[in-house]
Design a protein around this motif. Structure first.
Motif, PDB file in Angstrom:
ATOM      1  N   GLU A 176      14.147  15.728 -46.684  1.00 43.91           N
ATOM      2  CA  GLU A 176      15.471  15.189 -46.979  1.00 43.91           C
ATOM      3  C   GLU A 176      16.540  16.260 -46.760  1.00 43.91           C
ATOM      4  O   GLU A 176      17.604  15.985 -46.179  1.00 43.91           O
ATOM      5  CB  GLU A 176      15.519  14.681 -48.418  1.00 43.91           C
ATOM      6  N   ASP A 177      16.268  17.476 -47.200  1.00 40.84           N
ATOM      7  CA  ASP A 177      17.210  18.574 -46.991  1.00 40.84           C
ATOM      8  C   ASP A 177      17.403  18.843 -45.504  1.00 40.84           C
ATOM      9  O   ASP A 177      18.527  19.061 -45.039  1.00 40.84           O
ATOM     10  CB  ASP A 177      16.700  19.838 -47.683  1.00 40.84           C
ATOM     11  N   GLN A 178      16.312  18.817 -44.734  1.00 35.79           N
ATOM     12  CA  GLN A 178      16.393  19.059 -43.297  1.00 35.79           C
ATOM     13  C   GLN A 178      17.274  18.020 -42.606  1.00 35.79           C
ATOM     14  O   GLN A 178      18.121  18.360 -41.767  1.00 35.79           O
ATOM     15  CB  GLN A 178      14.992  19.043 -42.685  1.00 35.79           C
ATOM     16  N   LYS A 179      17.083  16.755 -42.956  1.00 38.49           N
ATOM     17  CA  LYS A 179      17.888  15.692 -42.345  1.00 38.49           C
ATOM     18  C   LYS A 179      19.368  15.877 -42.664  1.00 38.49           C
ATOM     19  O   LYS A 179      20.234  15.698 -41.810  1.00 38.49           O
ATOM     20  CB  LYS A 179      17.405  14.326 -42.836  1.00 38.49           C
ATOM     21  N   LYS A 180      19.658  16.235 -43.918  1.00 39.57           N
ATOM     22  CA  LYS A 180      21.043  16.458 -44.339  1.00 39.57           C
ATOM     23  C   LYS A 180      21.661  17.613 -43.562  1.00 39.57           C
ATOM     24  O   LYS A 180      22.798  17.495 -43.065  1.00 39.57           O
ATOM     25  CB  LYS A 180      21.075  16.743 -45.842  1.00 39.57           C
ATOM     26  N   GLN A 181      20.928  18.719 -43.443  1.00 39.70           N
ATOM     27  CA  GLN A 181      21.447  19.884 -42.732  1.00 39.70           C
ATOM     28  C   GLN A 181      21.657  19.572 -41.251  1.00 39.70           C
ATOM     29  O   GLN A 181      22.636  20.012 -40.648  1.00 39.70           O
ATOM     30  CB  GLN A 181      20.490  21.062 -42.893  1.00 39.70           C
ATOM     31  N   ARG A 182      20.737  18.807 -40.682  1.00 34.61           N
ATOM     32  CA  ARG A 182      20.861  18.449 -39.262  1.00 34.61           C
ATOM     33  C   ARG A 182      22.086  17.569 -39.033  1.00 34.61           C
ATOM     34  O   ARG A 182      22.836  17.780 -38.058  1.00 34.61           O
ATOM     35  CB  ARG A 182      19.604  17.729 -38.786  1.00 34.61           C
ATOM     36  N   THR A 183      22.296  16.595 -39.900  1.00 35.92           N
ATOM     37  CA  THR A 183      23.459  15.716 -39.759  1.00 35.92           C
ATOM     38  C   THR A 183      24.754  16.516 -39.807  1.00 35.92           C
ATOM     39  O   THR A 183      25.664  16.312 -38.987  1.00 35.92           O
ATOM     40  CB  THR A 183      23.456  14.651 -40.871  1.00 35.92           C
ATOM     41  N   THR A 184      24.831  17.435 -40.744  1.00 35.22           N
ATOM     42  CA  THR A 184      26.020  18.281 -40.862  1.00 35.22           C
ATOM     43  C   THR A 184      26.233  19.114 -39.607  1.00 35.22           C
ATOM     44  O   THR A 184      27.358  19.231 -39.097  1.00 35.22           O
ATOM     45  CB  THR A 184      25.893  19.211 -42.088  1.00 35.22           C
ATOM     46  N   GLU A 187      27.387  16.907 -36.599  1.00 32.95           N
ATOM     47  CA  GLU A 187      28.790  16.517 -36.767  1.00 32.95           C
ATOM     48  C   GLU A 187      29.720  17.676 -36.434  1.00 32.95           C
ATOM     49  O   GLU A 187      30.772  17.495 -35.816  1.00 32.95           O
ATOM     50  CB  GLU A 187      29.033  16.041 -38.200  1.00 32.95           C
ATOM     51  N   ARG A 201      16.660  23.470 -39.212  1.00 28.78           N
ATOM     52  CA  ARG A 201      17.380  23.657 -40.471  1.00 28.78           C
ATOM     53  C   ARG A 201      16.503  23.116 -41.590  1.00 28.78           C
ATOM     54  O   ARG A 201      15.662  22.246 -41.380  1.00 28.78           O
ATOM     55  CB  ARG A 201      18.723  22.901 -40.465  1.00 28.78           C
ATOM     56  N   THR A 293      18.253  26.809 -45.756  1.00 29.35           N
ATOM     57  CA  THR A 293      18.748  26.524 -47.100  1.00 29.35           C
ATOM     58  C   THR A 293      18.168  27.535 -48.076  1.00 29.35           C
ATOM     59  O   THR A 293      16.944  27.657 -48.190  1.00 29.35           O
ATOM     60  CB  THR A 293      18.346  25.104 -47.533  1.00 29.35           C
TER      61      THR A 293
END
Length: 527
Positions: A176-184, A187, A201, A293
């Motif tokens: 979940e953290d990886q997906k969040k970091q990738r999205t950021t 963008e 990430r 992270t």
């Protein structure tokens, strides 16, 4: 400038004569069928193994291999970062000749006619196979291999084509953290191409309670044995490049390897501060760790150190990663023995550069400090029963000619390393006076925002470095900038730069003259 011009001249001479290179005959004291080769590269592996004197780390399988192999105790890479180190090792000549100085430099674009180690052995009759990281991640150099860039299923499918093998996590929280970091990241980059499709990430550490078999390096090892089963009956001997990714960040390995290292069970770095009088460009910025992270802000080596609790976690994560890779090595060696191939297989186990674990308040590689240039190198020959621990100075560029001699393959005269066979036979032989490393400090990383090239020379006693301004557009060395000198007889951890000490004036002058003579001036004096 003279050093650079000589290296450039040597490079173009190689390109010009590559197809008609003069060769030197090697001793042919092996069987008619040449031995197989396992070329085992372990990413970011510093010389912290049981066989190298570390009593805290658990590496029984690599230590067992070392017990009946040649263990080179003082080997240095040619540049302490993946792409130039691997290009130099695989081409057989040094960074100022490969002109690969940093991560983004693609050796095949720069040297389109270059003959890599697997290509060279292929021309000598070997069937060549690549699994994992031998060249830098995103440049597997498919033309070097009969079977390039093999990957275990499902990682050989289209869904994973853009991802890097370092990017896989196994717990829900990490994913979940990886997906969040990738999205950021995506963008922020607004559609621009990003390394590893942005998946590199996530947490710097993870300890999932799952079996080894789910992890990429374990799967690669199994694929290596399955591939050997498929090709072992060929008329040709095989050259297999197997590149394991751990202990590269993130430190993601099964919990059972973390359990080998309870909290507080590993010693902190013996040299936790930058050297006194350190040159401004000497340190990296810790940006590699910063990309993951972390529970704390990751500063530069000039800043305050990380809290001891997190430093301990990172070091235990690194050790756990090494122990996991050790298990992979054990599985590979056992598999070779079960197939009756071990005795007639040359195994080369090497790390591409060191890695700081709080040393000099740093995390990562990318310096000329000893902790980053010193690497493990273990070589097992055919039918070898006796191991030797060899103190002589050596370099990763020595692997290519040594492999030629171990397998009865003639050596090209453009190789810039030295075959280690003479010191295998007599470890007390007078050998190289010095070994050489260099590092390009990019302006975006340097503390003062300037670009530099640092030329490093390690002798038995001294580590001497000269830094110069660097024009990366013209690829030229500029004005002298600074000097570093460490006397390993009294300061093996490099805690004080004594280059400007008046008492060291004559030493600096002598070492500077020696550095200018370069690697050719340090060759063994034996005939």
């Amino acid at each position: 400038m003279k050093i650079l011009l000589r290296c450039i001249t040597a490079f173009f001479l190689f390109v010009a004569c590559g197809k008609q290179a003069k060769v030197t005959s090697a001793p042919h004291n092996i069987s008619e069928r040449k031995p197989n080769i396992i070329f085992l590269s372990i990413d970011d592996l510093r010389a912290d193994l049981g066989s190298y004197g570390n009593t805290e780390i658990k590496t029984p399988n690599m230590d067992a291999l070392a017990a009946t192999s040649m263990v080179m105790l003082n080997t240095h890479c040619q540049a302490a970062v993946c792409a130039p180190s691997r290009a130099s090792t695989m081409l057989g000549y040094r960074p100022d000749s490969t002109r690969v100085w940093h991560l983004g430099d693609k050796f095949r674009e720069i040297n389109p006619e270059a003959v890599t180690m697997p290509q060279y052995f292929n021309k000598a009759g070997y069937y060549t196979v690549n699994i994992g990281k031998i060249f830098h991640n995103y440049m597997p150099d498919s033309i070097s291999w009969d079977e390039p860039d093999l990957k275990p299923y499902p990682y050989n499918t289209k869904a994973y084509a853009l991802r890097d093998a370092e990017t896989y996590y196994y717990t829900e929280a990490a994913l979940e953290d990886q997906k969040k970091q990738r999205t950021t990241l995506l963008e922020k980059r607004k559609g621009r191409k990003v390394y590893g499709d942005g998946w590199n990430r996530g947490p710097a550490i993870e300890d999932a309670d799952v079996p080894d078999s789910l992890y990429f390096d374990a799967m690669q090892t199994q694929l290596a044995l399955e591939t050997i089963d498929r090709i072992k009956g060929n008329k040709k001997p095989f050259f297999m490049g197997l590149g394991l990714y751990r202990p590269h960040l993130p430190f993601v390995v099964p919990k059972k390897y973390w359990d080998l290292y309870p909290v507080g069970s590993v010693s902190p770095a013996a040299n936790p501060k930058l050297p006194k009088n350190a040159a401004v460009m000497s340190a990296n910025s810790n940006y590699e760790l910063r990309a993951y992270t972390n529970p704390y802000k990751i500063g530069r080596p000039e800043d305050a150190p990380l809290p001891e609790t997190y430093s301990d976690s990172l070091k235990r994560g690194y050790y756990a990663s090494v122990s996991f890779v050790d298990a992979c090595v054990g599985k590979l060696v056992t598999g070779l023995k079960e197939r009756g191939l071990y005795e007639n297989t040359v195994i080369v186990l090497w790390g591409d550069h060191g890695w700081k674990l709080g040393d000099h308040n740093g995390w990562g590689k990318m310096t000329n400090f000893y902790i980053d240039t010193h690497v493990p190198l273990i070589i097992k020959g055919v039918n070898q029963k006796e191991g030797k621990r060899i103190e002589a100075l050596s370099e990763l560029v020595d692997i290519f000619p040594t492999l030629c001699d171990l397998t009865g393959v003639d050596k090209a005269d453009y190789l810039q390393g030295t075959s280690l066979i003479p010191i295998f036979e007599n470890p007390d032989l007078e050998w190289k006076d010095a070994v050489f490393t260099q590092f390009r400090r990019r302006k975006g990383v340097s503390k003062d925002g300037n670009e530099y090239m640092g030329y490093s020379m390690q002798t038995k006693q001294h580590h001497y470095i000269e830094w110069y301004r660097w024009d990366n557009e013209k690829k030229l060395k500029g004005d002298f900038a600074d000097t570093e000198l460490y006397d390993h007889f009294v300061d093996s951890n490099e805690t004080v730069n004594v280059a400007k000490d008046p008492e060291q004036k004559d030493v600096v002058k002598r070492l500077s003259e020696q550095l200018k003579k370069g690697w050719r001036g340090a060759l063994p004096k034996i005939k």
